[in-house]
Design a protein around this motif. Structure first.
Motif, PDB file in Angstrom:
ATOM      1  N   ILE A  64       9.297  -3.850   3.407  1.00 47.50           N
ATOM      2  CA  ILE A  64       8.703  -5.012   2.730  1.00 47.50           C
ATOM      3  C   ILE A  64       8.122  -5.999   3.749  1.00 47.50           C
ATOM      4  CG2 ILE A  64      10.961  -6.183   2.482  1.00 47.50           C
ATOM      5  CD1 ILE A  64       7.947  -6.490   0.125  1.00 47.50           C
ATOM      6  N   THR A  65       8.808  -6.166   4.884  1.00 50.64           N
ATOM      7  CA  THR A  65       8.292  -7.123   5.875  1.00 50.64           C
ATOM      8  C   THR A  65       7.078  -6.569   6.628  1.00 50.64           C
ATOM      9  OG1 THR A  65      10.063  -6.355   7.353  1.00 50.64           O
ATOM     10  CG2 THR A  65      10.412  -8.433   6.190  1.00 50.64           C
ATOM     11  N   LEU A  68       4.428  -7.443   4.229  1.00 47.34           N
ATOM     12  CA  LEU A  68       4.148  -8.877   4.099  1.00 47.34           C
ATOM     13  C   LEU A  68       3.466  -9.451   5.341  1.00 47.34           C
ATOM     14  CD1 LEU A  68       7.410 -10.094   2.305  1.00 47.34           C
ATOM     15  CD2 LEU A  68       5.098  -9.986   1.334  1.00 47.34           C
ATOM     16  N   PHE A  69       3.939  -9.038   6.533  1.00 44.02           N
ATOM     17  CA  PHE A  69       3.331  -9.641   7.737  1.00 44.02           C
ATOM     18  C   PHE A  69       3.271  -8.719   8.960  1.00 44.02           C
ATOM     19  CE2 PHE A  69       7.777 -11.151   7.333  1.00 44.02           C
ATOM     20  CZ  PHE A  69       8.351 -10.557   8.446  1.00 44.02           C
ATOM     21  N   PRO A  92      -1.243  -9.155   2.923  1.00 42.88           N
ATOM     22  CA  PRO A  92      -0.906  -8.445   1.671  1.00 42.88           C
ATOM     23  C   PRO A  92      -1.986  -8.535   0.606  1.00 42.88           C
ATOM     24  CG  PRO A  92       0.915  -9.829   2.392  1.00 42.88           C
ATOM     25  CD  PRO A  92      -0.239 -10.150   3.283  1.00 42.88           C
ATOM     26  N   TRP A  93      -2.832  -9.542   0.664  1.00 44.96           N
ATOM     27  CA  TRP A  93      -3.854  -9.689  -0.368  1.00 44.96           C
ATOM     28  C   TRP A  93      -5.219  -9.146   0.067  1.00 44.96           C
ATOM     29  CZ3 TRP A  93      -1.004 -13.812   1.620  1.00 44.96           C
ATOM     30  CH2 TRP A  93      -1.621 -14.543   2.628  1.00 44.96           C
ATOM     31  N   SER A  99      -4.338  -0.556  -3.815  1.00 41.47           N
ATOM     32  CA  SER A  99      -5.029   0.574  -4.432  1.00 41.47           C
ATOM     33  C   SER A  99      -6.462   0.148  -4.711  1.00 41.47           C
ATOM     34  CB  SER A  99      -4.306   0.988  -5.707  1.00 41.47           C
ATOM     35  OG  SER A  99      -3.908  -0.149  -6.440  1.00 41.47           O
ATOM     36  N   ASN A 100      -7.364   0.693  -3.918  1.00 39.94           N
ATOM     37  CA  ASN A 100      -8.726   0.187  -3.961  1.00 39.94           C
ATOM     38  C   ASN A 100      -9.691   1.294  -3.549  1.00 39.94           C
ATOM     39  OD1 ASN A 100     -11.169  -1.311  -3.210  1.00 39.94           O
ATOM     40  ND2 ASN A 100      -9.859  -3.113  -3.468  1.00 39.94           N
ATOM     41  N   PHE A 101     -10.725   1.523  -4.334  1.00 37.86           N
ATOM     42  CA  PHE A 101     -11.687   2.585  -4.017  1.00 37.86           C
ATOM     43  C   PHE A 101     -12.540   2.258  -2.788  1.00 37.86           C
ATOM     44  CE2 PHE A 101     -11.822   4.694  -8.441  1.00 37.86           C
ATOM     45  CZ  PHE A 101     -11.066   5.755  -7.965  1.00 37.86           C
ATOM     46  N   SER A 102     -12.537   1.011  -2.360  1.00 43.95           N
ATOM     47  CA  SER A 102     -13.359   0.668  -1.198  1.00 43.95           C
ATOM     48  C   SER A 102     -12.700   1.113   0.110  1.00 43.95           C
ATOM     49  CB  SER A 102     -13.614  -0.838  -1.160  1.00 43.95           C
ATOM     50  OG  SER A 102     -12.395  -1.526  -0.983  1.00 43.95           O
TER      51      SER A 102
END
Lengths: 446, 68
Positions: A64-65, A68-69, A92-93, A99-102
């Motif tokens: 998770i860490t 996150l960073f 994270p953003w 999940s992204n087709f790019s």
């Protein structure tokens, strides 16, 4: 409309590269399986389950860490003091962190780095068994797995890292960036944590606390060797057009071949096994640890060494690690339960330094803008082992110790971490037997 | 109602696959709270467990060590 074969070749190459890295991840998972088996087998029976759970729970905490960073640190920390305005890559953003087709590959790269992170924390885990609190260890695991190792990777395991561009630091398969730093980190914790009760006689003579199950410990190390293949594979770009030649490259973008690293992995393993066997006179723990130490000692330059050079470096690296282990143990009363500081820290640091002499003058980067030197490597080894390894964990361990949450209570250590749970299980088991006996007696009286 | 994608065609126009696109920062904040909260809970739980074990071992330590 003409048929453009280059598009298909390009697509095939991309699919191959994605699949290649994807396969390295489950292979590297075996490293953690091996570490768990090894660590539990080294611990005494009264501490088995606690030891297992401590190691297993680093997996979610580091994962998770890292999301996150940790991964962001790799991209943002390339300069000595970071380059935190360098974009959102790894945050994270960011579009690539989902999940992204790019983007089709970033998650696999993230997983490869994450598996290195688990390994980093797991190396430390073994050294501190049977007396550290799980809560304290998990904080230290996050520190090593998601912070300090990611800083060192940004600095010294990237074509853009300042240690590479300014010092010509070269560490193709992570002698220093994983093993050196983790050995230093383990030493930093152990310096505060202290030895297990009974490890040293009143006159300071170290006592051997033998593995509970030497056979399983060896199987654990065998599994780690297997996982190490995945690690080596993940350290390469498998195929790329380098100045007109299709070949594999290191993480620095410098050329190598899969043949080279296959030779050298196995030859350094052989050298390490032979040295470990000879030094320990056939002790299984040190023989198999020697195999691992041999690979680690040669890893910094295994992209370029001749197989016989890798073999000899494996031998010398294990000799250095073995001798230093016992000298430090006697001199400073350091109780490293699994020899992690020796196998990873000393062999890894030796590997970084010897690489500076063996590959002196080689280009550290594809464009030749930096050169490998002994002093660049010595400086790198110091940064890995002491600056990013020893010092951060020593400071955090001191803080945790001052808060009273570093070491388990003396009574629990003496009785064993699993004692109370074992007693409760035994009582539950007896209650079931009693109930079944009562049921049987009631049935027979009908 | 849709939380994200309503049609797979034309697929080339699709970027984000996950639902609630645009809420990644919010999920990050929640994850940070869960992560820190888990550490705090774990340390408190472990402290309580050791306090309990230590009290149970009072007077029984020799028996525990000898395995009787």
């Amino acid at each position: 409309m003409g048929y453009d074969m280059s598009i298909e070749i390009s697509a095939l190459n991309e699919i191959f590269v994605e699949f290649y890295y994807w396969i390295t991840v489950p292979l590297m998972f075996l490293i953690h399986v091996g570490f768990c088996l090894y660590e539990v087998s080294i611990s005494r029976a009264k501490n088995h389950i606690h030891t297992l759970m401590k190691n297993a729970m680093l997996v979610p905490m580091v994962t998770i860490t890292m999301f996150l960073f940790g991964f962001w640190i790799y991209f943002a920390g390339q300069g000595p003091f970071g380059d935190f305005a360098g974009g959102s890559t790894g945050l994270p953003w960011d579009a690539t962190m989902g999940s992204n087709f790019s983007d089709h590959i970033m998650g696999v790269f993230w997983a490869a780095f994450l598996l290195f992170s688990w390994t980093a924390a797991s190396i430390v885990s073994g050294a501190v068994i049977e007396r550290i609190r799980t809560g304290a260890f998990l904080i230290l695991a996050v520190l090593v797995g998601s912070v300090t190792w990611m800083i060192d990777a940004a600095w010294g395991w990237s074509a853009g890292g300042w240690m590479v561009t300014d010092w010509g630091y070269h560490d193709a398969y992570a002698s220093g960036v994983i093993h050196g730093i983790c050995g230093g980190a383990a030493l930093g914790i152990l310096a505060v944590l202290g030895p297990r009760i009974g490890k040293f006689a009143p006159d300071g003579t170290p006592r051997d606390i033998p593995p509970q199950n030497p056979w399983f410990a060896v199987i654990g190390l065998f599994i780690i060797y297997t996982g190490f293949w995945g690690f080596y594979a993940a350290c390469n770009v498998p195929i790329i057009n380098f100045d007109g030649l299709w070949t594999a490259t290191t993480i620095y973008g410098t050329p190598t071949t899969l043949s080279t690293i296959t030779y050298n992995f196995l030859m350094s393993l052989a050298g390490g096994l032979m040295a470990g066997y000879m030094l320990s006179k056939g002790d299984s723990f040190w023989t198999f640890s020697g195999g691992l130490g041999g690979i680690i000692a040669a890893s910094a330059g295994n992209d370029l060494y001749h197989p016989l050079q890798a073999f000899l470096i494996g031998i010398v690296g294990v000799w250095v690690a073995y001798k230093l282990h016992y000298w430090v143990e006697r001199k400073f009363k350091i109780d490293d339960a699994v020899g992690a500081i020796a196998v990873h820290g000393y062999a890894g640091s030796f590997g970084v330094i010897i690489c500076g002499f063996m590959l002196w003058g080689y280009p550290a980067l594809a464009d030749g803008s930096a050169t490998i030197t002994p002093w660049g490597q010595i400086g790198g080894a110091i940064i890995m082992f002491f600056v990013l390894g020893f010092i951060p964990t020593f400071i955090v361990a001191k803080i945790l110790n001052a808060m009273g949450v570093l070491r388990i209570p003396r009574e629990v250590e003496l009785a064993g971490l699993d004692y109370i749970d074992d007693q409760a299980s035994a009582a539950d088991g007896q209650a079931i037997v009693n109930a079944e006996m009562a049921e049987a007696n009631a049935s027979s009286s009908l | 109602m849709s939380t994200g994608i309503e049609s797979w065609t034309p697929v080339k126009e699709i970027t984000t696959l996950s639902p609630f696109a645009g809420s990644e920062v919010l999920f990050t904040i929640i994850a940070v709270v869960v992560w820190i909260g888990w550490h705090v809970w774990q340390i408190k739980s472990e402290n309580n467990a050791y306090d309990e074990q230590t009290s149970k071992l009072q007077g029984n330590l020799s028996k525990a060590i000898s395995g009787d």
